[in-house]
Design a protein around this motif. Structure first.
Motif, short mmCIF file in Angstrom:
data_model
loop_
_atom_site.label_atom_id
_atom_site.label_comp_id
_atom_site.label_asym_id
_atom_site.label_seq_id
_atom_site.Cartn_x
_atom_site.Cartn_y
_atom_site.Cartn_z
N ASN A 166 0.84 -1.44 0.10
CA ASN A 166 -0.09 0.09 0.02
C ASN A 166 0.81 1.31 0.23
O ASN A 166 0.47 2.20 0.49
CB ASN A 166 -1.06 -0.06 1.18
N GLY A 167 2.03 1.13 -0.56
CA GLY A 167 2.74 2.39 -0.89
C GLY A 167 3.46 2.69 0.36
O GLY A 167 4.40 3.91 0.61
N PHE A 168 3.66 2.17 1.68
CA PHE A 168 4.39 2.28 2.76
C PHE A 168 5.87 1.86 2.65
O PHE A 168 6.15 1.05 2.09
CB PHE A 168 3.66 1.77 4.09
N GLU A 169 6.79 2.60 3.50
CA GLU A 169 8.05 2.00 3.52
C GLU A 169 8.54 2.66 4.86
O GLU A 169 7.93 3.60 5.63
CB GLU A 169 8.68 2.69 2.34
N ALA A 170 9.74 1.99 5.19
CA ALA A 170 10.28 2.43 6.56
C ALA A 170 11.91 2.30 6.25
O ALA A 170 12.36 1.45 5.59
CB ALA A 170 9.62 1.62 7.67
N GLU A 171 12.53 3.18 7.22
CA GLU A 171 13.82 3.20 7.04
C GLU A 171 14.59 2.77 8.36
O GLU A 171 14.25 3.29 9.51
CB GLU A 171 14.48 4.52 6.62
N PHE A 172 15.36 1.54 8.47
CA PHE A 172 16.04 1.11 9.40
C PHE A 172 17.36 2.25 9.79
O PHE A 172 18.13 2.18 8.93
CB PHE A 172 16.64 -0.06 9.55
N LYS A 173 17.37 2.81 10.98
CA LYS A 173 18.56 3.74 11.07
C LYS A 173 19.06 3.30 12.63
O LYS A 173 18.59 3.61 13.64
CB LYS A 173 18.22 5.18 11.27
N LYS A 174 20.33 2.57 12.36
CA LYS A 174 20.88 2.04 13.67
C LYS A 174 21.42 3.09 14.52
O LYS A 174 21.40 2.89 15.58
CB LYS A 174 22.02 1.14 13.02
N SER A 175 22.00 4.08 13.84
CA SER A 175 22.60 5.29 14.64
C SER A 175 21.52 6.13 15.57
O SER A 175 21.88 6.51 16.68
CB SER A 175 23.38 6.13 13.88
N GLU A 176 20.32 5.99 14.91
CA GLU A 176 19.09 6.79 15.65
C GLU A 176 18.38 5.66 16.55
O GLU A 176 17.29 5.99 16.83
CB GLU A 176 18.39 7.63 14.75
#
Lengths: 115, 116
Positions: free
Chosen positions: B61-71
């Protein structure tokens, strides 16, 4: 798409009574789970089940709780003597061999109300 | 111990505007992270998952997520909200990296409201 089915959608019981919540997992799944969500709180893991035995259970899952796969298609959660604090939404889930917890299919839940 | 914190209990956006649902995690090792969505009277549905491959994960459904280890973050985004996106969203971490007996740790959920 195949679905996990839970019945009933809403169950009301008196404190001290036994309840059985029923789930029909997706037919070729082999791993089964129960989670619950008390109103206003997080969804919590209760138990996982594989090969006709409990794989893991949380501290919530005490002697009042039991799970069973009685006939190869249903997966049930029994609460022996319900308490007021057992009131919650109970979710059943299942997963395919090799995917495990990374691809769970959840049912729509049974809302249990203990009066 | 593993945990997740969803920073907003309720987010309201207008249809056609971007969606941002925030999630921070705590884990002593490289976690598996998920976003689940629950529409009214429906089961929890997997939107997307991160399991140590690409840090930008695309879901349904057009969703995305970004894994940011530093944050220690795993925020969920969508460029343009649709009315049908109105639901409860859960950020979830797996207690184990993978495996069939692992259990999921849920955040407290974020209710997304989409206004016409």
């Amino acid at each position: 798409e195949p679905e996990v089915t839970q019945t009933p959608s809403h169950q009301v019981t008196q404190m001290g009574q036994e309840v059985i919540l029923r789930c029909v997992p997706i037919s070729n799944h082999l791993y089964f789970y129960w989670y619950r969500q008390i109103l206003g709180q997080k969804v919590e893991f209760l138990v996982s089940f594989y090969n006709n035995e409990i794989s893991e259970k949380s501290e919530i899952f005490d002697d009042q709780f039991s799970v069973e796969r009685p006939d190869g298609s249903n997966f049930t959660l029994k609460i022996r003597s319900t308490k007021l604090e057992d009131s919650a939404m109970y979710f059943c889930a299942s997963s395919y061999p090799g995917q495990g917890v990374e691809k769970l299919f959840f049912g729509s839940g049974t809302q249990l109300s203990v009066l | 111990a593993q945990s997740v914190t969803q920073l907003d209990s309720h987010v309201s956006v207008s249809e056609g505007t971007p969606v941002l649902l925030r999630c921070n995690y705590s884990s002593s090792y490289s976690p598996s992270l998920f976003w689940y969505v629950q529409h009214p009277n429906k089961g929890l549905q997997l939107l997307l998952k991160y399991t140590s491959a690409a840090t930008l994960v695309k879901g349904i459904n057009g969703f995305e997520a970004e894994f940011k280890k530093s944050e220690t973050s795993f925020h969920l985004t969508k460029p343009s909200a649709h009315m049908s996106d109105a639901a409860e969203y859960f950020c979830v971490v797996s207690l184990y990296g993978s495996g069939n007996t692992g259990k999921l740790i849920f955040g407290q959920g974020t209710t997304l409201q989409v206004k016409p």
